[in-house]
Design a protein around this motif. Structure first.
Motif, PDB file in Angstrom:
ATOM      1  N   VAL A   1       0.964  -1.019   0.391  1.00 16.28           N
ATOM      2  CA  VAL A   1      -0.240  -0.136   0.212  1.00 16.28           C
ATOM      3  C   VAL A   1       0.932   1.067   0.179  1.00 16.28           C
ATOM      4  CG1 VAL A   1      -1.894   1.220   1.363  1.00 16.28           C
ATOM      5  CG2 VAL A   1      -2.475  -0.975   1.247  1.00 16.28           C
ATOM      6  N   THR A   2       0.788   2.256  -0.926  1.00 10.81           N
ATOM      7  CA  THR A   2       1.500   2.889  -0.886  1.00 10.81           C
ATOM      8  C   THR A   2       0.386   4.191  -1.000  1.00 10.81           C
ATOM      9  OG1 THR A   2       2.660   2.299  -2.839  1.00 10.81           O
ATOM     10  CG2 THR A   2       3.350   4.345  -1.976  1.00 10.81           C
ATOM     11  N   VAL A   3       0.606   5.036   0.057  1.00 13.68           N
ATOM     12  CA  VAL A   3       0.461   6.667   0.491  1.00 13.68           C
ATOM     13  C   VAL A   3       1.393   7.354  -0.574  1.00 13.68           C
ATOM     14  CG1 VAL A   3      -0.966   8.317   2.039  1.00 13.68           C
ATOM     15  CG2 VAL A   3      -0.586   6.192   2.546  1.00 13.68           C
TER      16      VAL A   3
ATOM     17  N   ILE B   1      -5.474   5.306   5.506  1.00 13.41           N
ATOM     18  CA  ILE B   1      -5.512   3.853   6.693  1.00 13.41           C
ATOM     19  C   ILE B   1      -5.849   3.876   7.751  1.00 13.41           C
ATOM     20  CG2 ILE B   1      -3.517   2.298   7.365  1.00 13.41           C
ATOM     21  CD1 ILE B   1      -2.141   3.193   4.860  1.00 13.41           C
ATOM     22  N   LYS B   2      -6.851   3.459   8.580  1.00 11.78           N
ATOM     23  CA  LYS B   2      -7.183   3.369  10.095  1.00 11.78           C
ATOM     24  C   LYS B   2      -6.760   2.272  10.496  1.00 11.78           C
ATOM     25  CE  LYS B   2     -11.837   3.384  12.325  1.00 11.78           C
ATOM     26  NZ  LYS B   2     -13.059   3.312  12.620  1.00 11.78           N
ATOM     27  N   GLU B   3      -6.487   0.801  10.639  1.00 11.61           N
ATOM     28  CA  GLU B   3      -5.572  -0.020  11.658  1.00 11.61           C
ATOM     29  C   GLU B   3      -5.230  -0.645  10.275  1.00 11.61           C
ATOM     30  OE1 GLU B   3      -8.531  -1.703  14.199  1.00 11.61           O
ATOM     31  OE2 GLU B   3      -7.008  -2.771  15.047  1.00 11.61           O
ATOM     32  N   ILE B   4      -3.798  -0.634  10.867  1.00  7.21           N
ATOM     33  CA  ILE B   4      -3.002  -2.717  10.311  1.00  7.21           C
ATOM     34  C   ILE B   4      -2.793  -3.227  11.784  1.00  7.21           C
ATOM     35  CG2 ILE B   4      -0.665  -3.002   8.926  1.00  7.21           C
ATOM     36  CD1 ILE B   4      -0.828   0.111   8.589  1.00  7.21           C
TER      37      ILE B   4
ATOM     38  N   ILE C   1      -6.208  -5.141   6.778  1.00  7.25           N
ATOM     39  CA  ILE C   1      -6.152  -3.665   6.758  1.00  7.25           C
ATOM     40  C   ILE C   1      -6.537  -3.078   6.591  1.00  7.25           C
ATOM     41  CG2 ILE C   1      -4.541  -1.613   5.558  1.00  7.25           C
ATOM     42  CD1 ILE C   1      -2.038  -3.438   4.466  1.00  7.25           C
TER      43      ILE C   1
END
Lengths: 67, 67
Positions: free
Chosen positions: B24-26, B47-50, B57
């Motif tokens: 995942v790239t932000v 992203i809220k949680e990993i 995710i």
């Protein structure tokens, strides 16, 4: 085991921030990291990249780009 | 293999957005997800949680909290 090493990027340099990270929770721009061993660390940062194959998570300044 | 299942949370409901995610790239509030098989998907979300142990995710609306 799919733990990740979390890096913080500052000024183009990557530094290890925390190892053996089991979870990352994002809370209003603040990240809360937990390791498998129960250690917790908070940081004002943003997630820049998650590489699940390399087991790396890259953080960066939450504000303006610093690179 | 440490691939993750990516969920999107909307109105308190979690929906599977993409499976077998490798990275995942932000990028400026936009997330670019890549699967092991080369599939790519973009989404305007945060992203809220990993959860690396559960291989999950969780994404949420990038704007105001919707829950």
């Amino acid at each position: 085991m799919c733990l990740s090493k979390v890096y913080f990027e500052r000024g183009g340099r990557k530094e290890v921030f925390l190892e053996e990270v089991a979870s990352v929770t994002v809370d209003d721009g603040k990240l809360r990291l937990k390791t498998l061993f129960g250690e917790q660390k908070e940081i004002n940062a943003r997630i820049k990249e998650i590489d699940l194959l390399a087991h790396n998570i890259l953080l960066a300044d939450s504000g303006v780009n610093s690179t």
